[in-house]
Design an enzyme around this catalytic site. Structure first.
Site, PDB file in Angstrom:
ATOM      1  N   ASP A   1      -9.710 -11.910 -16.520  1.00  0.00           N
ATOM      2  CA  ASP A   1      -9.799 -13.198 -17.209  1.00  0.00           C
ATOM      3  C   ASP A   1      -8.431 -13.522 -17.800  1.00  0.00           C
ATOM      4  O   ASP A   1      -7.945 -12.822 -18.687  1.00  0.00           O
ATOM      5  CB  ASP A   1     -10.864 -13.119 -18.312  1.00  0.00           C
ATOM      6  CG  ASP A   1     -11.108 -14.452 -19.009  1.00  0.00           C
ATOM      7  OD1 ASP A   1     -10.296 -15.378 -18.813  1.00  0.00           O
ATOM      8  OD2 ASP A   1     -12.095 -14.547 -19.742  1.00  0.00           O
TER       9      ASP A   1
ATOM     10  N   HIS B   1       0.830  -1.207   0.000  1.00  0.00           N
ATOM     11  CA  HIS B   1       0.000   0.000   0.000  1.00  0.00           C
ATOM     12  C   HIS B   1       0.866   1.260   0.000  1.00  0.00           C
ATOM     13  O   HIS B   1       0.345   2.369  -0.129  1.00  0.00           O
ATOM     14  CB  HIS B   1      -0.929   0.001   1.208  1.00  0.00           C
ATOM     15  CG  HIS B   1      -2.285   0.565   0.930  1.00  0.00           C
ATOM     16  ND1 HIS B   1      -2.485   1.627   0.072  1.00  0.00           N
ATOM     17  CD2 HIS B   1      -3.515   0.235   1.387  1.00  0.00           C
ATOM     18  CE1 HIS B   1      -3.769   1.924   0.021  1.00  0.00           C
ATOM     19  NE2 HIS B   1      -4.412   1.093   0.796  1.00  0.00           N
TER      20      HIS B   1
END
Length: 465
Positions: free
Chosen positions: A385, A165
């Site tokens: 995907d 982060h």
């Protein structure tokens, strides 16, 4: 659910980073951010594009080919997102040394649908490479990225990506994963290069002041005792429509689904926190906002870094109606406009940033507790995907061991995009109050003391696996 760790390796960029890019400078937001690893999990069944009932399939061969494809395309993606293959040098920069991302392959001894039928919160962490690297003590604390791919007994996959982060928010993580998956499918035009120029928009300061860090802003609300209770609550489209109607007012005539769900959650969580503490002081609602699209002109989504800030709402019990909370939240978010973003840019950016943080600390000092809400909705993660179909479920792992920052809510899309899943972390006592709140539970799909079954939420799920 025992996991067997099969391999541990470093996936390096397919091409070396040019010498003039060996140092990635952090922007003002990154400088004051924290170095920890949010864990994003995507679950893929084996047979989304296969018909196992009509043909014999070598599952091990398919899994081997998919793992090989994931590693190769990841290596190619790291050539574009080269800072993710480096090490955090200090609060000023990342050393882009091409050491790579820590990559773990694991095997689960249960079938995919057995886990997904009743996901157990205590097992989610097993899919995260962060736990493995901590146990082994092999990973330097300053690495940027870690990934674990867990193969289920039936060939289904859980892919967990953990990016520091310190240099990545959820928008950056989503852009990287979309680039990775595009390269896996050989869709080169879909592999968008990141913009690494946030440092020129938000110049860093020469020295990080500890009182301005995100850690300093949340420290008063970090709990050192007790455990965190984490639950998943599902809001279906009908419930969201009902919430939006209740939240409508003359001030906000068309509340968004995020505003409506955020208002409901904060209202009932604040009530639970007040019952626990026995006090009636104001509480602070802290809503994370992506500044890219609020900038004028807009900043591209593929601009790398933590280009976010938080809208702050000081809430009292008298202002606890949904429409009132939505109005105050909308007002707070609208303050984070193009002028606000511009004020944090350029030579005067740090001076204004310092003033903004001091204002936040002043407001926080008036609050008994703080609830933080961050939305991952509309982030495109359900479209990731790699060539064998989209994920059937997305989740998030948060360490539950103390000390911990509690009162965190992560909003995510449901698979079809018309509902919202809220991952809520509270103290065990606070969660007990929330779960006994009949009004709150009336908006939730079913009664769920823990993760509910997911198979009924996923149309055409491969339940035979």
């Amino acid at each position: 659910m025992d996991l067997e760790m099969i391999t541990r390796e470093w996936i390096k960029p397919s091409s070396p980073t040019p010498s003039h890019l060996k140092t990635y400078k952090l922007c003002l937001f990154d400088q004051h951010g924290g170095h920890h690893f949010p864990s994003v999990l995507l679950f893929y069944p084996l047979n989304q594009n296969l018909r196992l009932s009509s043909t014999l399939v070598d599952i091990d061969h398919i899994v081997s080919k998919r793992l090989q494809l994931l590693k190769q395309s990841l290596s190619e993606a790291l050539t574009l997102y080269y800072p993710l293959a480096g090490k955090i040098k200090d609060d000023m920069s990342v050393e882009c040394n091409d050491e790579g991302i820590y990559f773990v392959e694991a095997r689960a001894k249960i079938p995919f649908n057995q886990f997904l039928n009743q996901p157990n919160r205590s097992l989610i962490g097993k899919f995260s490479p962060v736990n493995d690297s901590k146990k082994r003590g092999q990973i330097e604390e300053l690495c940027v990225g870690q990934i674990q791919v867990t193969v289920f007994a039936c060939g289904g996959l859980a892919i967990c990506i953990c990016l520091s982060h310190k240099i990545c928010d959820v928008t950056t993580t989503s852009c990287f994963m979309r680039c990775w998956s595009a390269l896996a499918e050989k869709k080169i035009e879909g592999a968008i290069r990141p913009d690494c120029g946030a440092v020129s928009l938000f110049p860093p300061t020469e020295k990080v002041l500890s009182e301005l860090t995100i850690a300093a802003q949340v420290f008063p609300f970090v709990k050192t005792g007790g455990r965190v209770a984490i639950r998943r609550f599902v809001f279906e489209p009908k419930a969201i429509a009902k919430l939006k109607a209740k939240a409508t007012s003359s001030c906000v005539r068309n509340p968004t689904r995020i505003e409506a769900v955020s208002a409901l959650l904060s209202k009932h969580i604040f009530a639970a926190l007040n019952k626990r503490s026995g006090t009636h002081k104001p509480n602070l609602l802290r809503h994370i906002v992506n500044l890219r699209r609020r900038s004028k002109p807009p900043i591209a989504d593929y601009c790398m870094g933590n280009i976010v800030w938080h809208a702050n709402v000081l809430c009292t019990e008298e202002e606890g109606d949904l429409d009132g909370l939505v109005t105050k939240l909308r007002e707070a978010i609208e303050l984070l406009n193009g002028d606000f973003v511009k004020s944090l840019q350029g030579d005067e950016g740090f001076v204004n940033y310092r003033k903004v943080v001091h204002d936040v600390l002043e407001v926080s000092s008036k609050a008994e507790d703080m609830v933080t809400i961050t939305s991952w909705c509309n982030g495109g993660l359900y479209n990731i995907d790699f060539g064998w179909g989209k994920p059937v479920w997305m989740s998030f792992f948060q360490d539950e061991s103390p000390p911990a920052f509690m009162n965190l809510i992560i909003l995510m899309d449901t698979r079809l995009g018309d509902g919202i899943e809220a991952l809520v972390s509270l103290s065990e006592e606070g969660m007990a109050f929330l779960e006994s709140d009949e009004e709150f539970l009336s908006f939730i799909k079913g009664r769920m003391p823990d993760y509910p079954p997911l198979l009924d939420l996923i149309p055409n799920h491969p339940s035979k696996l």
